[in-house]
Structures are given as C-alpha cells and as structure tokens.
Design an enzyme around this catalytic site. Structure first.
Site, mmCIF file in Angstrom:
data_model
loop_
_atom_site.group_PDB
_atom_site.id
_atom_site.type_symbol
_atom_site.label_atom_id
_atom_site.label_comp_id
_atom_site.label_asym_id
_atom_site.label_seq_id
_atom_site.Cartn_x
_atom_site.Cartn_y
_atom_site.Cartn_z
ATOM 1 C CB VAL A 19 -54.693 -88.719 8.729
ATOM 2 C CG1 VAL A 19 -55.549 -87.898 9.680
ATOM 3 C CG2 VAL A 19 -53.625 -89.500 9.368
ATOM 4 C CB CYS A 20 -56.758 -94.132 8.821
ATOM 5 S SG CYS A 20 -55.732 -94.949 7.883
ATOM 6 C CB ALA A 21 -54.332 -96.267 12.518
#
Length: 109
Positions: free
Chosen positions: A68-70
């Site tokens: 996951v990231c932004a």
C-alpha cells in the site's frame, strides 16, 4: 491465491478486508516517513519504496504481501519489483491510504 513469479494482483479495499486477516499476510506501507507519521493502516509495516531493494529480505516468503502507498502508484511499482525478483504472493492495494481514509476506515498514528 498463489501466483507465479513475475506476477501480482491488484486488490480492492473491500476485497482485501474480506479475504485477509491480520496474521495471514504482511501489509507493507511503502510511503515516505512523513506520510507514515500522518497515519497508516492498522498493522502495516513501514519500509519506504526507495529502501525496498536493500530491505526486501525482511519480507516473508511464506505468506502474502499486500503493498500500500498513498494512492496506489508506488505500491504498483513495488508490487512489480517484488514479483520480478521472485516473490509469488503479492497484492497491490488499489486506491491506497487515501481511499482507505475516504471510506472512513481506521488509521493508526
């Protein structure tokens, strides 16, 4: 849910929440330190994207890794990289932390 090396799956937040339990996978947050400090998904492990080549050995090879990231772009790149180097059970969390927060789901600080 296994894949062959060189492949990964993108997974919607709803599907992720329905299919995974806290101890059956590693949730990998690849955002920068300042982004992590603003809030992250519960149970996530923080390894910034630019350190993945040096730290991928910290990831389990015996259970899925959900990245996951932004917004889902950096996690997509990290998912591709991990699949390329031989990890076989990789998932990219679509929409990232921004969509998670927009859905009113909990974050840790």
């Amino acid at each position: 849910m296994s894949q062959t090396p060189g492949q990964f799956r993108s997974i919607a937040i709803e599907t992720y929440r329905a299919q995974f339990q806290p101890d059956d996978h590693l949730l990998l947050d690849v955002r920068e330190d300042w982004e992590w400090a603003m809030g992250h998904l519960p149970g996530a492990v923080h390894i910034p994207m630019n350190t993945i080549p040096d730290r991928h050995n910290e990831l389990p090879s015996d259970k899925p890794v959900v990245v996951v990231c932004a917004h889902g772009m950096r996690s997509l790149q990290v998912s591709q990289y991990l699949a390329h180097i031989g990890f076989s059970d990789i998932y990219n969390l679509e929409g990232g932390t921004a969509e998670w927060v927009a859905k009113g789901l909990p974050v840790e600080r």
